[in-house]
Design a protein around this motif. Sequence first.
Motif, mmCIF file in Angstrom:
data_model
loop_
_atom_site.group_PDB
_atom_site.id
_atom_site.type_symbol
_atom_site.label_atom_id
_atom_site.label_comp_id
_atom_site.label_asym_id
_atom_site.label_seq_id
_atom_site.Cartn_x
_atom_site.Cartn_y
_atom_site.Cartn_z
ATOM 1 N N ALA A 86 -3.651 1.161 6.176
ATOM 2 C CA ALA A 86 -4.113 -0.282 6.617
ATOM 3 C C ALA A 86 -3.653 -1.193 5.387
ATOM 4 O O ALA A 86 -4.262 -1.105 4.505
ATOM 5 C CB ALA A 86 -5.390 -0.202 6.886
ATOM 6 N N GLY A 87 -2.815 -2.083 5.699
ATOM 7 C CA GLY A 87 -2.648 -3.157 4.652
ATOM 8 C C GLY A 87 -1.349 -2.943 3.865
ATOM 9 O O GLY A 87 -1.043 -3.578 2.716
ATOM 10 N N GLY A 88 -0.616 -1.826 4.083
ATOM 11 C CA GLY A 88 0.578 -1.510 3.333
ATOM 12 C C GLY A 88 0.247 -1.101 1.957
ATOM 13 O O GLY A 88 -0.705 -0.797 1.632
ATOM 14 N N MET A 89 1.257 -0.626 1.098
ATOM 15 C CA MET A 89 1.172 0.077 -0.300
ATOM 16 C C MET A 89 2.356 -0.655 -1.230
ATOM 17 O O MET A 89 3.504 -0.556 -1.018
ATOM 18 C CB MET A 89 1.660 1.557 0.006
ATOM 19 C CG MET A 89 0.482 2.432 0.727
ATOM 20 S SD MET A 89 0.781 3.948 0.685
ATOM 21 C CE MET A 89 2.439 4.215 1.244
ATOM 22 N N MET A 90 1.750 -1.674 -1.844
ATOM 23 C CA MET A 90 2.557 -2.043 -2.815
ATOM 24 C C MET A 90 2.195 -1.802 -4.287
ATOM 25 O O MET A 90 0.776 -1.593 -4.421
ATOM 26 C CB MET A 90 2.475 -3.783 -2.798
ATOM 27 C CG MET A 90 2.885 -4.409 -1.686
ATOM 28 S SD MET A 90 4.482 -4.382 -1.519
ATOM 29 C CE MET A 90 5.159 -5.657 -2.751
#
Length: 188
Positions: A86-90
């Motif tokens: 949830a919310g991506g991985m940066m």
Amino acid sequence: MKKIVYVWMAFLAVTISISGCKQTAPKTEEVVVDSDSIVVNEIAELDSTVYGVCGEGTMMNTVELITDGGDTLYYSVNIDDDAHIAGGMMVGDRLAVIGSEHDGLVASRVLNLTTLLGKWTSLDKNFEIVEGGMVNSNVEAESNPWVSWKILNGRLLLNTDTFDIVNLGADSLYLENRNGIFVYKRVQ
């Protein structure tokens, strides 16, 4: 007659003394916990979430998590299931990872806390989730504004309201509890 009065006074003194020393059992509070609210009492619920920063070794199916304790952990992630992330991985983003050990660490849920931070709005709510567990409400007439947040076992707690994060994107947040799904959009 004086002896009867003295005996009577002695009896009263002993009775009062005994009743004053009577010990009572300590009162205990009954704690009710349902699936959508968590009541925090003297014993706090253990949080299985691991917190840290997304490392440079993160790839499509692996999360490198540099934990708050300084350890580096590698979690396998099923990339076919978007609900897991949830919310991506940066790289550099703050993450909350819920996982288990099955032939190595496996993430059942990854929440990007950096993406969660910010201003969100809906028809009846206008709030900002800020670092440090605080929520700022921007609706003055709101009767029960959210003032705090935290992640507990992969769920978002806003005050005492507990939500599953159904979707977290750059501009949208979908929260669900037994009352339904609540949709918020990001405000710049």
